[in-house]
Design a protein around this motif. Structure first.
Motif, short mmCIF file in Angstrom:
data_model
loop_
_atom_site.label_atom_id
_atom_site.label_comp_id
_atom_site.label_asym_id
_atom_site.label_seq_id
_atom_site.Cartn_x
_atom_site.Cartn_y
_atom_site.Cartn_z
N GLY A 230 41.03 1.70 -25.75
CA GLY A 230 41.73 2.01 -27.11
C GLY A 230 41.64 1.14 -28.13
N LYS A 231 41.36 -0.34 -28.00
CA LYS A 231 41.39 -1.16 -28.92
C LYS A 231 40.06 -1.20 -29.44
CE LYS A 231 45.35 -2.98 -29.39
NZ LYS A 231 46.06 -2.85 -30.75
N ARG A 232 39.00 -0.74 -28.99
CA ARG A 232 37.74 -0.81 -29.51
C ARG A 232 37.67 0.08 -30.92
NH1 ARG A 232 32.16 -1.08 -27.41
NH2 ARG A 232 31.45 -0.46 -29.52
N GLY A 233 37.15 -0.86 -31.79
CA GLY A 233 37.06 -0.18 -33.23
C GLY A 233 38.28 -0.55 -33.87
N ASP A 234 39.27 -1.05 -33.67
CA ASP A 234 40.36 -1.49 -34.55
C ASP A 234 40.10 -2.78 -35.24
OD1 ASP A 234 42.07 0.36 -33.36
OD2 ASP A 234 43.57 -1.04 -32.60
N ALA A 235 40.52 -2.57 -36.41
CA ALA A 235 40.21 -3.83 -37.39
C ALA A 235 40.68 -5.09 -36.79
CB ALA A 235 40.78 -3.60 -38.93
N THR A 236 40.07 -5.89 -36.48
CA THR A 236 40.66 -7.08 -35.84
C THR A 236 39.49 -8.28 -36.20
OG1 THR A 236 40.95 -8.43 -33.72
CG2 THR A 236 39.55 -6.32 -33.56
N ARG A 237 39.82 -9.65 -35.92
CA ARG A 237 38.96 -10.85 -36.23
C ARG A 237 38.34 -11.29 -34.92
NH1 ARG A 237 38.97 -13.00 -41.04
NH2 ARG A 237 40.72 -12.22 -42.48
N LYS A 238 38.90 -10.47 -33.78
CA LYS A 238 38.25 -11.08 -32.42
C LYS A 238 37.28 -10.22 -32.16
CE LYS A 238 43.07 -12.49 -30.77
NZ LYS A 238 43.90 -11.65 -30.16
#
Ligand code: HEC
Length: 203
Positions: free
Chosen positions: A20-28
């Motif tokens: 689910g976290k794939r594609g979220d805006a993140t710096r990691k």
């Protein structure tokens, strides 16, 4: 039922956590489950490449090779059209010899006869299988086509007929045109075309 709900909840949470976290805006960096799909091992054209002595990825053409396309010219023989015009050539632009005619006869039997029939009258074997509208090559309109137009028809097809340019070499297409002309002639000949000694028999 309760266990089922708990397991469902836990699996959903696990799937969401991983995927689910794939594609979220993140710096990691994102989680990559199949990272080889994202990062393939490959060389791009301008990348250095230690494999070759000259250190380049894109290599030049091997000396002495000629690409197939470069020999093609838009001339009458290759296109059936007079160079620089939109006119079909009237007469076959290669020498019509006995061997060209023999070749044309043989190639016609392979490539055209199934539909147009041995006599060119449109009664090929495919008629038995429901192909009813094959052109009769003795049709006065077709007799009057320029040689180049028949060449074009073989190359690119016409209306319901598909093209055979990919299957029949250029010289063979002209050979077939010559043979089609010979077939047409069999029905157009007059008594004057017969050798002298046979004319009397054709009264
Ligand atoms: C699969 C069947 C099939 C084959 C094989 C086939 N033709 Fe045809 N051909 C047709 C049909 C059908 C038409 C009529 C097309 C139309 O007008 O809808 C046609 C039309 C033609 C015409 C008339 C074109 C015009 O101006 O109306 C010529 C000339 C011709 N074919 C020559 C050939 C030659 C030469 C070959 C062999 C290289 C060949 N055909 C192979 C089915 C075939």
């Amino acid at each position: 039922m309760r266990y089922f709900l708990v397991v469902l909840l836990m699996t959903s949470a696990a799937v969401w956590l991983v995927a689910g976290k794939r594609g979220d805006a993140t710096r990691k960096p994102p989680i990559e489950i199949f990272d080889d799909m994202v990062r393939q091992v490959k060389f791009r054209p301008q990348q250095p490449n230690g494999f070759f002595a000259n250190g380049r990825t894109s290599q030049g053409i091997v000396e002495g090779t000629v690409s197939r396309g470069s020999q093609y010219q838009d001339d009458a023989i290759n296109t059936g059209i007079l160079l620089g015009t939109t006119n079909f050539v009237d007469v076959i632009p290669v020498p019509v010899t006995a061997s060209l005619m023999a070749r044309g006869s043989q190639r016609f039997d392979i490539s055209c006869r199934p539909c147009h029939g041995a006599l060119g009258d449109g009664n090929g074997i495919t008629k038995k299988f429901g192909m009813g509208v094959v052109a009769n090559l003795h049709d006065p309109r077709i007799v009057q086509l320029a040689d180049g137009e028949i060449f074009q028809t073989i190359t690119h097809g016409k209306n319901l007929m598909s093209g055979y340019g990919a299957n029949i070499a250029i010289e063979d297409r002209w050979a077939i045109v010559a043979y089609v002309r010979a077939l047409q002639r069999t029905r157009l000949a007059t008594k004057d075309d017969m050798p002298e000694e046979f004319r009397a028999m054709a009264q």
